[in-house]
Structures are given as C-alpha cells and as structure tokens.
Design a protein around this motif. Structure first.
Motif, mmCIF file in Angstrom:
data_model
loop_
_atom_site.group_PDB
_atom_site.id
_atom_site.type_symbol
_atom_site.label_atom_id
_atom_site.label_comp_id
_atom_site.label_asym_id
_atom_site.label_seq_id
_atom_site.Cartn_x
_atom_site.Cartn_y
_atom_site.Cartn_z
ATOM 1 N N LEU A 103 25.900 49.995 43.525
ATOM 2 C CA LEU A 103 26.725 50.002 42.336
ATOM 3 C C LEU A 103 27.564 48.722 42.102
ATOM 4 N N GLN A 104 28.030 48.425 43.256
ATOM 5 C CA GLN A 104 29.197 47.396 43.111
ATOM 6 C C GLN A 104 28.426 45.880 43.208
ATOM 7 N N ALA A 105 27.422 45.789 43.414
ATOM 8 C CA ALA A 105 26.664 44.565 43.369
ATOM 9 C C ALA A 105 26.696 43.902 41.955
ATOM 10 N N ASP B 218 38.640 46.977 39.965
ATOM 11 C CA ASP B 218 37.472 46.445 40.459
ATOM 12 C C ASP B 218 36.681 47.734 41.005
ATOM 13 N N HIS B 219 37.493 48.582 41.796
ATOM 14 C CA HIS B 219 36.750 49.701 42.327
ATOM 15 C C HIS B 219 37.566 50.944 42.312
ATOM 16 N N PRO B 220 37.671 51.470 41.054
ATOM 17 C CA PRO B 220 38.632 52.642 40.664
ATOM 18 C C PRO B 220 38.273 53.947 41.152
ATOM 19 N N GLN B 221 37.484 54.047 42.323
ATOM 20 C CA GLN B 221 37.029 55.406 42.561
ATOM 21 C C GLN B 221 38.082 56.516 42.739
ATOM 22 N N ILE B 222 39.173 56.225 42.829
ATOM 23 C CA ILE B 222 40.189 57.402 42.850
ATOM 24 C C ILE B 222 40.587 57.778 41.638
ATOM 25 N N ASP C 281 17.700 46.779 49.167
ATOM 26 C CA ASP C 281 17.413 45.358 48.702
ATOM 27 C C ASP C 281 18.636 44.747 48.241
ATOM 28 N N PHE C 282 19.703 45.214 49.230
ATOM 29 C CA PHE C 282 21.086 44.316 49.091
ATOM 30 C C PHE C 282 21.054 43.308 50.150
ATOM 31 N N ALA C 283 20.896 42.221 49.676
ATOM 32 C CA ALA C 283 20.766 40.950 50.500
ATOM 33 C C ALA C 283 21.612 40.661 51.626
ATOM 34 N N ARG D 25 29.740 51.730 35.633
ATOM 35 C CA ARG D 25 28.698 52.171 36.494
ATOM 36 C C ARG D 25 29.470 53.167 37.228
ATOM 37 N N MET D 26 30.409 53.058 38.026
ATOM 38 C CA MET D 26 30.969 53.977 38.731
ATOM 39 C C MET D 26 31.342 55.113 38.135
ATOM 40 N N GLY D 27 32.098 55.029 36.910
ATOM 41 C CA GLY D 27 32.502 56.263 35.909
ATOM 42 C C GLY D 27 31.457 57.060 35.854
ATOM 43 N N GLY E 125 46.507 40.934 51.289
ATOM 44 C CA GLY E 125 45.604 41.526 50.399
ATOM 45 C C GLY E 125 44.371 41.862 50.891
ATOM 46 N N CYS E 126 43.389 41.114 50.872
ATOM 47 C CA CYS E 126 41.906 41.451 51.366
ATOM 48 C C CYS E 126 41.749 42.112 52.756
ATOM 49 N N TYR E 127 42.794 41.381 53.541
ATOM 50 C CA TYR E 127 42.268 41.975 54.950
ATOM 51 C C TYR E 127 43.091 43.197 55.438
ATOM 52 N N ALA E 128 44.072 43.567 54.598
ATOM 53 C CA ALA E 128 44.656 44.823 54.763
ATOM 54 C C ALA E 128 43.592 46.187 54.529
ATOM 55 N N CYS E 129 42.578 45.785 53.582
ATOM 56 C CA CYS E 129 41.308 46.619 53.051
ATOM 57 C C CYS E 129 40.514 46.235 53.997
ATOM 58 N N HIS E 130 39.848 45.168 54.017
ATOM 59 C CA HIS E 130 38.585 44.739 54.620
ATOM 60 C C HIS E 130 38.892 44.532 56.253
ATOM 61 N N GLY E 131 39.760 44.163 56.533
ATOM 62 C CA GLY E 131 40.151 43.890 58.207
ATOM 63 C C GLY E 131 40.149 42.247 58.338
HETATM 64 C C1 HEC Z 1 42.641 47.739 47.989
HETATM 65 C C2 HEC Z 1 41.868 47.077 48.921
HETATM 66 C C3 HEC Z 1 41.175 45.778 48.778
HETATM 67 C C4 HEC Z 1 41.534 44.579 48.619
HETATM 68 C C5 HEC Z 1 42.953 44.333 48.546
HETATM 69 C C6 HEC Z 1 40.278 43.668 48.404
HETATM 70 N N1 HEC Z 1 39.222 44.442 48.680
HETATM 71 FE FE1 HEC Z 1 37.480 43.884 48.428
HETATM 72 N N2 HEC Z 1 36.715 45.570 48.326
HETATM 73 C C7 HEC Z 1 37.259 46.833 48.260
HETATM 74 C C8 HEC Z 1 36.434 47.999 48.102
HETATM 75 C C9 HEC Z 1 36.996 49.394 48.383
HETATM 76 C C10 HEC Z 1 35.363 47.344 48.135
HETATM 77 C C11 HEC Z 1 34.152 48.217 47.732
HETATM 78 C C12 HEC Z 1 33.610 48.287 46.200
HETATM 79 C C13 HEC Z 1 32.541 49.320 45.743
HETATM 80 O O1 HEC Z 1 31.676 49.610 46.637
HETATM 81 O O2 HEC Z 1 32.978 49.874 44.762
HETATM 82 C C14 HEC Z 1 35.442 46.036 47.887
HETATM 83 C C15 HEC Z 1 34.127 45.069 47.603
HETATM 84 C C16 HEC Z 1 34.278 43.649 47.836
HETATM 85 C C17 HEC Z 1 33.269 42.803 47.810
HETATM 86 C C18 HEC Z 1 31.836 43.157 47.389
HETATM 87 C C19 HEC Z 1 30.951 43.510 48.512
HETATM 88 C C20 HEC Z 1 29.759 44.087 48.203
HETATM 89 O O3 HEC Z 1 29.048 44.865 49.027
HETATM 90 O O4 HEC Z 1 29.132 43.626 47.059
HETATM 91 C C21 HEC Z 1 33.808 41.725 48.331
HETATM 92 C C22 HEC Z 1 33.215 40.173 48.486
HETATM 93 C C23 HEC Z 1 35.124 41.776 48.565
HETATM 94 N N3 HEC Z 1 35.420 42.909 48.285
HETATM 95 C C24 HEC Z 1 36.073 40.617 48.770
HETATM 96 C C25 HEC Z 1 37.509 40.670 48.564
HETATM 97 C C26 HEC Z 1 38.253 39.554 48.951
HETATM 98 C C27 HEC Z 1 37.733 38.209 49.215
HETATM 99 C C28 HEC Z 1 39.551 40.078 48.713
HETATM 100 C C29 HEC Z 1 40.809 39.366 48.757
HETATM 101 C C30 HEC Z 1 40.626 37.856 47.951
HETATM 102 C C31 HEC Z 1 39.432 41.500 48.483
HETATM 103 N N4 HEC Z 1 38.192 41.872 48.377
HETATM 104 C C32 HEC Z 1 40.647 42.283 48.304
HETATM 105 C C33 HEC Z 1 38.773 46.873 48.775
HETATM 106 C C34 HEC Z 1 39.682 45.627 48.631
#
Ligand code: HEC
Ligand code: HEC
Ligand code: HEC
Ligand code: HEC
Ligand code: HEC
Ligand code: HEC
Ligand code: HEC
Ligand code: HEC
Length: 440
Positions: A275-277, A207-211, A285-287, A376-378, A140-146
């Motif tokens: 807006l994501q904070a 949580d981030h439905p931009q598309i 001011d984003f710590a 907010r994003m909508g 999950g997470c890492y596929a998007c974040h790395g």
């Molecule tokens: C489908 C891709 C995807 C997955 C899976 C995903 N994220 Fe994210 N994440 C994003 C995106 C895109 C944002 C940016 C949100 C925004 O700006 O609206 C984000 C934002 C965040 C943020 C907030 C960062 C900030 O600057 O406020 C955190 C923390 C985070 N993700 C942690 C996680 C963790 C931990 C997981 C897994 C448990 C996870 N994410 C899974 C895509 C993903």
C-alpha cells in the motif's frame, strides 16, 4: 537456518558470573545507574545474561571501544583495576543477539525493516540524496530508516553515523538493523513491543500515519479505554486475543502469534498489498525488494488474526472494501496521473534529470506518497477520516489541480518553471558501495 547462527542450546545461564562480568555491573551501577536499573529489571538479568554477554568484543572486531580501557585504571571507581579488563563494543547488533535468538534475527534480516536502506535508494534517490543535505537526512530520514555505521580515521565510531537505532541501520559486522527500534535497551521488553507506542516514533505523519489511523479506529479506542486491563506481560508467544487483550494493537495484527499463525519478526508477512508503493502491487511484485510470499497465503494469515474476535463475513467484507479502494486509487487516480507525467517528460515540458524541482513533480509525488497512501492505509486499518477527508477528498482536490497545471503546459507547449533556488541540495544520487557494491 543460516550457518553462522548458533542454536539456542548455547544459552549461557550461569548461576555465577566471572569477575569481569561482575565488574561491568558494579562499576556501571555507580557510573550509569539508569542503564544498570533497566538491565536489572529485564528478563536478561533474571536469566543471568549480563552486560558482557552482549558487549564483549571478539578479537577481530573492528568496533572495539578503545577509550573504554582507561576505566580499568581508575581506583576511585568500583572494580577500576586492570585485572578485570575485557574489551567491549558499544554497538550491539542483530548478529550479537542472534547468538541466543536465531529465529527472530533471521526473520528480521529478510524484512523490509532490515532492508529499508536498499529500498529507499532504489525508490527515491532524489529524496534520499539529491534534494537535501547530509544534516537534514541525518536528523530526519536516518533516525527512522537507519545510518550506515562507519569508523573515523582514529578507529572510533564516526559521529556522523552515530548514535542511531533506525530499523535498517547497516552495522560494521554487515548485519542489518537494530533490535532496539522496538525493544528499547536495557529492558528489552516484549510487553513494550506489543504496545502501539513501540511503533509510533516512525509510523506517523502525513505520509504514513499508521498511529493516527490506529487512534481513530475502534481498535485504538478500545486500547485507550481498556489498556489497564490488557496483560502485556504474557510470556512470548502466549499473548492471547480475548484473554489478554480486547482489541488488537499494531503488534497483535502484524507480528504476534495467534491461533495457528506463528509470531513473526518479518513485518511483510500477513500483507496482501504493497500500500505504500506508488502503484499498489502485491508484495511479491514490489520491484525494490520482492517478498518471497504468496499474497493469498499471507491474507489468510491476517484473517486468522481477525477471526479470533470477528466472524468470517465481517472480516471478508472488510477485505472486499479494501480491494475496491485499491482499485479506485490505482485506476481512477494513479494511472491517469502517471500517464500525464510521462507525457510531460516525453514532450520535454518537464526536466527529467532532477525530481522535486518543478511544481508538477512535487504535486505528483504527494498524490501517491501523502493523500494516496492515507486513503489506502486509512481503509486497511479502519479509519474513515483518513480514508476520506485526509485521503480521497484531498486526493481528488489535488488531482484536479495537478491535471489543470499539467494540461496547461501541454496546451501552451511551455516548459514548466524550474526552481532556481533549491537550498541545501547536494544533487548527488550516486548509490553507496556498501549497499550496492562498487559496480552497481
Ligand atoms: C518518522 C520516520 C521517518 C522519517 C523521518 C523518514 N521516513 Fe521514510 N518511511 C518511514 C516509514 C514508517 C515508511 C513506511 C511507509 C509505509 O509502509 O506506510 C517509510 C517509507 C519510505 C520510502 C518508501 C519505501 C517503500 O517501500 O515504498 C522511502 C523511499 C522513504 N521512506 C525515504 C525516506 C527519505 C529519503 C527520508 C528523508 C528525506 C525519509 N524517508 C524520512 C519512516 C520515515
Ligand atoms: C571501572 C568502571 C567501569 C567498568 C569496570 C566498566 N565500565 Fe563501561 N564505562 C565506564 C564509564 C565511566 C563509561 C563512560 C560513561 C560516560 O560516558 O558517561 C563507560 C562506558 C561504557 C560503554 C559506552 C561506550 C561508548 O563509547 O559509548 C559501554 C557499552 C560499556 N561501558 C560497557 C561496559 C561493559 C560491557 C563492561 C564490562 C566488560 C564495562 N563497561 C566495565 C566505566 C566502567
Ligand atoms: C541483551 C544485550 C545487552 C545487555 C545484556 C546489555 N547491553 Fe548495553 N547495549 C545493548 C544495545 C543493543 C545497545 C545499543 C547499542 C546499539 O544500538 O548498537 C547498548 C548500549 C549500551 C551503552 C551505550 C548507550 C547509551 O545510552 O549510552 C552502554 C553504556 C551500555 N550499553 C552499557 C551496558 C551495561 C553497563 C550493561 C549491564 C548492566 C549492559 N549494557 C547490558 C545491549 C545490551
Ligand atoms: C547470551 C544469550 C543472549 C543474548 C546475547 C541476548 N539474549 Fe535476549 N534473552 C536471552 C534469554 C536467556 C532470555 C530469557 C528467555 C525467557 O525468559 O524465556 C532472553 C529474553 C529476551 C527477550 C524477551 C524479554 C521479555 O520481556 O519477555 C527479548 C525481547 C530479548 N531477549 C531481546 C534480545 C536482544 C534484542 C538482544 C541483542 C541486543 C538479546 N536479546 C541478546 C538470552 C540472550
Ligand atoms: C518492529 C518491532 C520489533 C523489532 C525491530 C524487533 N522486535 Fe522482537 N518482538 C517484537 C514484538 C511485537 C514481540 C512480541 C511477540 C509476542 O507477542 O509474543 C517481540 C518478541 C521478541 C522476543 C520474545 C520471543 C518471541 O519471539 O516472541 C525476542 C527474543 C525478540 N523479540 C528478539 C528480537 C531481536 C533479536 C530483534 C532484532 C533482530 C528484535 N526482536 C527486533 C517486536 C520487535
Ligand atoms: C525506528 C523506526 C520504526 C519503528 C520503531 C517501526 N517501524 Fe515499521 N517501518 C519503518 C520503516 C522505515 C519502514 C519502511 C520499510 C521500507 O519499505 O523501506 C517500515 C515498514 C513497516 C511495515 C510495512 C512492511 C511492508 O512490507 O510494506 C509494517 C507492516 C511495519 N513497518 C510495522 C511496524 C510495527 C508493527 C512496528 C511496531 C511494533 C514498527 N513497524 C516499528 C520504520 C519503523
Ligand atoms: C486490526 C489489525 C491491524 C492493526 C491494529 C494495525 N494494522 Fe497495520 N495493517 C492491517 C491490515 C489488514 C493491513 C493491510 C494488509 C494487506 O496488505 O493485506 C495493514 C497495513 C499496514 C501497513 C502498510 C504496509 C504496506 O505498505 O502495504 C503498515 C505500514 C502498517 N499496517 C503498520 C501498522 C502500525 C504501525 C500499526 C499500529 C499503529 C498498525 N499497522 C495497526 C491490520 C492492522
Ligand atoms: C482481539 C480482538 C480483535 C481482533 C484480533 C480484531 N478486532 Fe476488529 N474489533 C474488535 C472489537 C472489540 C471491535 C469493536 C466492535 C464494536 O464496535 O462493538 C472491533 C471493531 C472492528 C471493526 C469496526 C470498525 C468500526 O468503525 O466500527 C472492523 C471493520 C474490524 N474490527 C475489523 C477487523 C479486522 C479486519 C481485523 C483483522 C485484521 C480485526 N478487526 C481484528 C476486536 C478485534
């Protein structure tokens, strides 16, 4: 300009390729025809940039693909002879691209995309490493974040960390991210990156439905109705509103150049809010990663994009609405909810050692992370259904439930129920040394 970036003058545009470079192409034309075909159709191929320009390993590189050497002893394969040998690396990082694209790499390096692993560790350590297992995070997470790319004991790339093209991947050479997040290999196309589909693998969901927001907006409607007439192939930096496209895509608003606004590979530019904070703040001011920007300057840049197709009043009024929505979210919902959460911790009715193990915590999290962001994003991107039905409507409903549950705890002075069964939680939130250094 950073010192280790060479200048674009060093483009190696050669009309003839070395025998080693030809070997890559000819053998791979047979062994991996898909890769060959993509490369052959790319701007790189027409500029004589070939496999070896990106994959050649330097003598000190730790990520040399040792097993690849065997193919130079395979007479049945084209050019499968020792004399054509060149050491290669599988991983091609922003640092490798920076040799010829220094500006893009430099802008990217300071973006939230590149630095997201640091950010998510600072913002949500429990989500990142407490409540879930390594495989849940990897898929999950890492596929998007790395991932943090690492080697195993044999010097091969550790399978737990590979393959991966997340935006903030930490590479073995210390560089951050992966340019293929938007320019998929081996086309490396500008046209592709300009389409909203380039962003939708990651920018979707609750949580981030931009598309989804874009699809709902008039801009998205027009994209679908007219995209066959859009000229996505305009040369870099010349993609022009009105001429090449009727309504903007994600890239048109956030990245591509327009009028006096320069193309950027730093997606935090042009933003006036974070807006994501949890609490909406200015990007500076984003710590977790304060931007070195001034919100007014950045807002003016974004407005200049709008002004190409809209009047000043239309644009300014849209921003006035966004600011009111931010205020409504911050003051009416977030601050009181946060105050209540703090009170519960203070009175020890909630356990502070872990997050996500009590219902009130989960509810609080979703208030800002799900419906609060959607509202907010909508609004920011013109999707009324996300602003209201998926946004403020659910925010209000869940806020009431959250407050009811929290108040009940205060009034009865009872500790919140803690989930005893929390499967596959590691409970370990030690920050990795690769990002934070051994001491931090
Ligand atoms: C489908 C891709 C995807 C997955 C899976 C995903 N994220 Fe994210 N994440 C994003 C995106 C895109 C944002 C940016 C949100 C925004 O700006 O609206 C984000 C934002 C965040 C943020 C907030 C960062 C900030 O600057 O406020 C955190 C923390 C985070 N993700 C942690 C996680 C963790 C931990 C997981 C897994 C448990 C996870 N994410 C899974 C895509 C993903
Ligand atoms: C004689 C044939 C041959 C030559 C020459 C050759 N390769 Fe390969 N290469 C292969 C084969 C076969 C594979 C494995 C494909 C597979 O796993 O299905 C491979 C794999 C790769 C991989 C992936 C390695 C991994 O670990 O994932 C890369 C990158 C690569 N080659 C690049 C190059 C480059 C760059 C050159 C020229 C310097 C080159 N190759 C020359 C046959 C060759
Ligand atoms: C502009 C730079 C560039 C050029 C030119 C290039 N590659 Fe790649 N290649 C990459 C990147 C980036 C990746 C993804 C690796 C990563 O994420 O670090 C990759 C991945 C690969 C992989 C492994 C991925 C997979 O899907 O199996 C192979 C094999 C490969 N390249 C072979 C080639 C061959 C053969 C050529 C020439 C025909 C070539 N590359 C030309 C940048 C390049
Ligand atoms: C050895 C030099 C070199 C390297 C290394 C290199 N490129 Fe390029 N790249 C070029 C040249 C030359 C062009 C063509 C410029 C032009 O046509 O204006 C180009 C064009 C591009 C384009 C525009 C393509 C289009 O559709 O207009 C993209 C995107 C791109 N490169 C991405 C990358 C990425 C990502 C990497 C690293 C994985 C990379 N390049 C590595 C030299 C290089
Ligand atoms: C978040 C998506 C995204 C990522 C990640 C990304 N790019 Fe781009 N890139 C774009 C877009 C969009 C354009 C088109 C800009 C325009 O309309 O001219 C572009 C254009 C380019 C161009 C064409 C010249 C220019 O600047 O317009 C090059 C070269 C390039 N990118 C290189 C890179 C390199 C190198 C990386 C990694 C450091 C990278 N890109 C990462 C979205 C991305
Ligand atoms: C491989 C996943 C991925 C892709 C593809 C991707 N992003 Fe992102 N994006 C993220 C993540 C993760 C974050 C959150 C970074 C953070 O704050 O930690 C993010 C954050 C952002 C932000 C917020 C920056 C800020 O300062 O708050 C913008 C704007 C953005 N992306 C735009 C785009 C655009 C436009 C595209 C397509 C051209 C795109 N992204 C493609 C993963 C991705
Ligand atoms: C009409 C222009 C426009 C289009 C099209 C557009 N956006 Fe936005 N986007 C905005 C504006 C305006 C904001 C709020 C800017 C501010 O903070 O002042 C924003 C905010 C964002 C944010 C929130 C950053 C944060 O955390 O504050 C992300 C992420 C984002 N956009 C990604 C995308 C993606 C992905 C797409 C395509 C699916 C897209 N945008 C399409 C204009 C646009
Ligand atoms: C390339 C041209 C273009 C750009 C750039 C552009 N828009 Fe639009 N926008 C349009 C078109 C066309 C429409 C549809 C107008 C109509 O409904 O007739 C539209 C519609 C809108 C609407 C009306 C939405 C609705 O539901 O009716 C708003 C608000 C809006 N845009 C705001 C913005 C803002 C703010 C920006 C800059 C961040 C922006 N636009 C950038 C072309 C553009």
């Amino acid at each position: 300009m950073q010192r280790n970036f060479s200048t674009p003058k060093e483009f190696r545009i050669e009309r003839s390729l070395t025998p080693q470079a030809v070997a890559c192409i000819e053998c791979h034309r047979q062994e991996t025809p898909g890769i060959f075909a993509d490369w052959a159709a790319s701007r790189h191929a027409s500029s004589n940039i070939s496999c070896i320009d990106c994959h050649l390993a330097q003598p000190n590189d730790v990520d040399i693909a040792k097993k690849h050497e065997q193919y130079y002893d395979k007479p049945e394969m084209p050019f499968g002879e020792r004399k054509y040998f060149a050491p290669i690396a599988t991983v091609v990082t922003p640092k490798d691209c920076s040799r010829c694209h220094p500006d893009e790499a430099q802008q990217y390096a300071k973006s939230k995309h590149a630095n997201t692993l640091e950010i998510i560790w600072k913002i949500d350590p429990w989500l990142n490493d407490g409540m879930n297992s390594e495989i849940e995070r990897k898929s999950g997470c890492y596929a998007c974040h790395g991932t943090i790319v690492a080697l195993d004991e044999n010097g091969e790339i550790n399978k737990e960390t590979w393959p991966n093209v997340g935006v903030g991947r930490i590479n073995l050479d210390g560089s951050l991210g992966s340019c293929t997040s938007c320019h998929t290999r081996h086309r490396f196309s500008t046209a592709e990156a300009r389409m909203p589909e380039a962003c939708d693998q990651c920018h979707l969901g609750p949580d981030h439905p931009q598309i989804e927001i874009f699809e709902e907006s008039k801009h998205g409607t027009i994209y679908h109705a007219y995209k066959d007439e859009y000229n996505f192939k305009a040369a870099p930096g010349t993609w022009t509103a009105g001429v090449d496209y009727r309504a903007p895509t994600c890239a048109a608003c956030h990245m591509s150049g327009a009028s006096t606004v320069m193309t950027t590979h730093d997606v935090t530019e042009r933003l006036s809010w974070e807006l994501q904070a949890p609490l909406t703040v200015r990007p500076s001011d984003f710590a977790a990663l304060p931007a070195d920007t001034n919100w007014k300057t950045e807002r003016d840049k974004m407005k200049k994009i709008c002004y190409q197709c809209h009047s000043n009043a239309w644009t300014d009024d849209h921003y006035a609405m966004l600011d009111k929505v931010v205020n409504e979210y911050n003051e009416t919902y977030f601050k009181p909810a946060k105050q209540m959460l703090d009170e519960l911790y203070e009175k020890k009715l909630l356990d502070k050692t872990k997050f996500f193990d009590e219902h009130v915590e989960v509810r609080f999290y979703e208030l800002w992370h799900h419906e609060g962001r959607r509202a907010r994003m909508g609004t920011a991107m013109m999707a009324p259904d996300y602003a209201w039905w998926h946004g403020f409507y659910e925010l209000k409903h869940h806020y009431n439930q959250y407050m009811e549950e929290a108040r009940h705890l205060v009034e009865t002075n009872k500790k919140a129920y803690e989930y005893p069964d929390f499967p596959a939680a590691t409970g370990n939130t030690t920050k990795p040394a690769v990002i934070f250094g051994p001491k931090k």
